[in-house]
Design a protein around this motif. Structure first.
Motif, mmCIF file in Angstrom:
data_model
loop_
_atom_site.group_PDB
_atom_site.id
_atom_site.type_symbol
_atom_site.label_atom_id
_atom_site.label_comp_id
_atom_site.label_asym_id
_atom_site.label_seq_id
_atom_site.Cartn_x
_atom_site.Cartn_y
_atom_site.Cartn_z
ATOM 1 N N ALA A 212 39.266 47.033 45.622
ATOM 2 C CA ALA A 212 39.774 47.884 46.909
ATOM 3 C C ALA A 212 39.635 49.062 46.707
ATOM 4 N N ILE A 213 38.512 49.654 47.065
ATOM 5 C CA ILE A 213 37.924 50.811 46.588
ATOM 6 C C ILE A 213 38.872 51.855 46.779
ATOM 7 N N ASN A 214 39.261 52.285 48.062
ATOM 8 C CA ASN A 214 39.927 53.355 48.522
ATOM 9 C C ASN A 214 41.360 53.152 48.274
ATOM 10 N N LEU A 215 41.871 52.089 47.700
ATOM 11 C CA LEU A 215 43.328 52.128 47.422
ATOM 12 C C LEU A 215 43.352 52.034 45.734
ATOM 13 N N GLY A 216 42.102 52.252 45.173
ATOM 14 C CA GLY A 216 41.950 52.464 43.736
ATOM 15 C C GLY A 216 42.644 51.342 42.937
ATOM 16 N N VAL A 217 41.985 50.108 43.368
ATOM 17 C CA VAL A 217 42.436 48.724 42.909
ATOM 18 C C VAL A 217 41.278 48.195 42.290
ATOM 19 N N LYS A 218 41.160 47.705 41.193
ATOM 20 C CA LYS A 218 40.094 46.929 40.562
ATOM 21 C C LYS A 218 40.504 45.915 39.588
ATOM 22 N N ALA A 219 40.341 44.669 39.888
ATOM 23 C CA ALA A 219 40.863 43.636 38.952
ATOM 24 C C ALA A 219 40.099 42.444 38.797
ATOM 25 N N ASP A 220 39.493 42.164 37.786
ATOM 26 C CA ASP A 220 38.831 40.913 37.624
ATOM 27 C C ASP A 220 39.403 39.664 38.131
ATOM 28 N N ALA A 221 38.565 38.821 38.610
ATOM 29 C CA ALA A 221 39.043 37.717 39.126
ATOM 30 C C ALA A 221 38.547 36.408 38.340
ATOM 31 N N ASN A 222 39.536 35.937 37.281
ATOM 32 C CA ASN A 222 38.789 34.876 36.380
ATOM 33 C C ASN A 222 39.625 33.742 36.732
ATOM 34 N N PRO A 223 38.358 32.568 36.842
ATOM 35 C CA PRO A 223 39.419 31.392 36.776
ATOM 36 C C PRO A 223 40.240 31.051 35.609
ATOM 37 N N GLY A 224 41.329 30.618 36.001
ATOM 38 C CA GLY A 224 42.409 29.829 35.224
ATOM 39 C C GLY A 224 43.143 30.945 34.668
ATOM 40 N N ASN A 225 43.257 32.333 35.317
ATOM 41 C CA ASN A 225 43.804 33.433 34.832
ATOM 42 C C ASN A 225 44.482 34.219 36.025
ATOM 43 N N ASN A 226 45.759 34.856 35.924
ATOM 44 C CA ASN A 226 46.060 35.714 36.735
ATOM 45 C C ASN A 226 46.159 37.001 36.443
ATOM 46 N N ASN A 227 45.405 37.907 36.984
ATOM 47 C CA ASN A 227 45.233 39.197 36.765
ATOM 48 C C ASN A 227 45.821 39.992 37.745
ATOM 49 N N ILE A 228 46.997 40.765 37.117
ATOM 50 C CA ILE A 228 47.882 41.669 37.790
ATOM 51 C C ILE A 228 47.745 43.177 37.996
ATOM 52 N N ALA A 229 47.636 43.768 39.353
ATOM 53 C CA ALA A 229 47.209 45.147 39.681
ATOM 54 C C ALA A 229 48.255 45.342 40.487
ATOM 55 N N PHE A 230 48.774 46.654 40.481
ATOM 56 C CA PHE A 230 49.964 47.388 41.426
ATOM 57 C C PHE A 230 49.145 48.374 42.177
ATOM 58 N N VAL A 231 49.703 48.426 43.441
ATOM 59 C CA VAL A 231 49.259 49.475 44.399
ATOM 60 C C VAL A 231 50.539 50.023 44.838
ATOM 61 N N GLU A 232 50.779 51.538 44.887
ATOM 62 C CA GLU A 232 51.823 51.984 45.329
ATOM 63 C C GLU A 232 51.466 52.974 46.742
ATOM 64 N N ASP A 233 52.587 53.043 47.583
ATOM 65 C CA ASP A 233 52.424 53.721 48.754
ATOM 66 C C ASP A 233 51.034 53.664 49.354
ATOM 67 N N PRO A 234 50.487 52.789 49.992
ATOM 68 C CA PRO A 234 49.130 52.770 50.653
ATOM 69 C C PRO A 234 49.359 53.634 51.812
ATOM 70 N N SER A 235 48.452 54.251 52.297
ATOM 71 C CA SER A 235 48.548 54.918 53.618
ATOM 72 C C SER A 235 47.836 53.928 54.799
#
Lengths: 335, 222
Positions: A212-235
């Motif tokens: 999610a480019i302009n939110l500054g979020v980038k997380a690999d999506a792996n099968p069989g895995n949960n990869n957690i990323a946080f974003v605060e205060d989106p506009s």
């Protein structure tokens, strides 16, 4: 002739004189360029200012650019100075051509080199670690057990006080599940402005990467895995979404525009999605951190398919989306 | 070897290299033909397709495939052209058997005019692919949010199509019709979301990743 003069003039200067000249030029350029990098270039560096993570990443990029600028300038100044002052005249006979004097064994240079580079790298290490720590991973995928988590986080997505959005990558599109809203799945991403959102990123097939480019979020999506990323205060505004991992023929088609909406608009949207997909909900697998396809065909494991939602506490579909200014009150889960 | 012989050998070798290079280039730029939708009135068009369980022709006789009707004949392509800002009516003859989808979210239709498709004369907007005959194939344009799903032919059928594509209508099939509204001109990727490339990793290699078989482009032109 000019070259010869310059060469003769340079011969009259000691190494210390040259170093002093180079240092002076470098210092002046640094004093001019670093503020330009910080105050002129910095505000235009990616990923922008659409979330707390994005703002911090832009600040990080500005700091890195500001730190790199003196290094880059020193290299350019040194090369330019050497080309101008130590160039061998074109008419020099071949037998007089010689290498420059070696500087090995110069304790001062060696010490300065080791100290400056070590301090720079160590400072960046401390800075980067601090940024990851205080910014809860700084928008990156932090694995299934993030070390640094914001208040309200729970290892059980349904118990989290953050808005949890499960991002599901599949060849070749993104879908999103909202475990706090009956596990409803959508094909568009909408999140409320000003909140902290937890993205649980996974894949049903190959490795994708949710960006999610302009939110500054980038997380690999792996099968069989949960990869957690946080974003605060989106506009409020659009969200540019891409897949950042080459995932097959239509990798490039996994581009999408999501939306950050005001809370009331988000409430209305998610209520509308529950109405829209209500009949589908019983066919979705029970919400899980990830889903394991069967090996023979690559389908969902049928054992993960939920019983009918009406038997598992899912509320009846709301009659119509009702805008509300209140914070979302998570609906009972479907499982 | 005489000088003339050496020259001839060099020329032959050069010709062979050029031929191989040309073959590689021709192979890489090979592109399925583009079918044009049949106009219906001033603001609508028709596209007729079929899905076959196996192409049964070279170069990939075992691959599942789409075909598109152009005039009176079937063309092996997944590229078609439709007018912008128009209603496009699709008719799909589905000859393949079905299975579950990897993501049941795709069990539903989306962004079709009227909110549903018509399967063998009955309006349908949701199919539980985990039961019954499942879903044979789907037609989805993610960029437009469009999705249509095609129920599978019964696996118990004794009249399944097993001839070289196209499949004659005498074989068991489902007939699906649906309509989409096109917008601005552009090139829109479409694909099947059923992991139906048997024998390939996770069912999405081979025909699922090759233009002309289970994915293609809808060219919307002004």
């Amino acid at each position: 002739m000019a070259d010869t003069k310059a060469s003769e003039e340079s011969k009259e200067l000691t190494d210390r004189d040259h170093l002093r000249r180079i240092g002076l030029i470098w210092l002046v350029l640094t004093l001019v360029c670093v503020p330009l990098v910080i105050f002129v270039l910095g505000p235009h560096l990616p990923p922008g200012t659409d979330s707390e993570q994005a703002r911090n990443q832009q600040e990080d990029n500005t700091v890195l650019a500001a730190v790199a600028t003196p290094v880059l300038l020193f290299i350019w100044v040194y090369i330019g100075y050497a080309v101008k002052n130590w160039r061998i005249p074109a008419d020099t006979p071949v037998e007089e051509l010689q290498d420059g004097p070696p500087i090995r064994g110069h304790r001062g240079f060696q010490t300065a080199w080791i100290v400056i580079t070590s301090v720079t790298v160590f400072a960046l290490f401390v800075f980067g670690t601090q940024e990851l720590w205080t910014d809860y991973g700084s928008g990156t995928g932090s694995g299934s057990s993030p070390v640094w988590t914001p208040a309200g986080y729970s290892t059980n997505a349904k118990d989290s006080k953050l808005l949890v959005v499960q991002v599901i990558g599949q060849q070749w599109r993104w879908t999103y599940r909202f475990p706090q809203y009956g596990g409803v799945e959508t094909d568009t991403l909408v999140i409320p402005a000003g909140k902290t959102v937890q993205f649980d990123v996974t894949s049903l097939d190959v490795i994708h990467s949710f960006w999610a480019i302009n939110l500054g979020v980038k997380a690999d999506a792996n099968p069989g895995n949960n990869n957690i990323a946080f974003v605060e205060d989106p506009s409020v505004g659009p969200v540019d979404i891409r897949c950042a991992e080459l995932c097959g023929t239509y990798h490039g088609a996994m581009a999408q525009t999501g939306q950050v909406e005001k809370q009331a608009d988000f409430d209305a949207w998610i209520a509308g999605q529950i109405v829209l997909h209500y009949d589908l909900l019983p066919q979705l697998p029970a919400y899980a951190d990830f889903y394991i396809p069967q090996t023979d065909g690559g389908y969902y494991d049928p054992s993960q398919v939920t019983p009918p939602a009406v038997d598992s506490g899912l509320p009846p579909p709301p009659p119509a989306p009702a805008p509300s200014s209140a914070a979302p009150s998570p609906a009972p889960s479907s499982s | 070897m005489a000088k003339s012989g050496r020259i001839a050998a060099v020329l032959v070798a050069l010709a062979a290299v050029v031929a191989v290079a040309a073959g590689v280039v021709v192979y890489l730029v090979a592109y399925p033909p583009t079918a044009s939708a049949s106009p219906v009135g001033s603001a609508s068009a028709e596209v007729t397709m079929q899905t076959v369980p196996a192409y049964n022709q070279d170069p990939e006789p075992t691959w599942v495939s789409y075909m598109i009707k152009q005039g009176d004949s079937w063309v092996h392509t997944t590229m078609f052209q439709v007018p912008a800002h128009s209603l496009v009516h699709f008719t799909v003859y589905q000859f393949d058997t079905g299975s579950p989808l990897r993501n049941p979210f795709m069990n539903q239709t989306a962004n079709l005019v009227g909110g549903a498709e018509n399967v063998n004369g009955k309006d349908v907007s949701l199919i539980d692919a985990n039961v019954g005959d499942g879903v044979g194939h789907s037609f989805a344009i993610p960029a437009l949010g469009v999705s249509a799903i095609f129920p599978g032919v019964s696996g118990d059928s004794t009249n399944q199509c097993d001839v070289a594509a196209p499949c004659p209508m005498t074989f068991d099939h489902n007939t699906i019709t649906f309509t989409i509204q096109t917008g601005d001109p552009g090139s829109y990727a479409w694909q099947c979301f059923v992991p139906c490339a048997l024998g390939y990793p996770i069912g999405f290699g081979g025909p699922m990743s090759t233009l002309g078989y289970m994915n293609g482009f809808m060219e919307v032109v002004a």
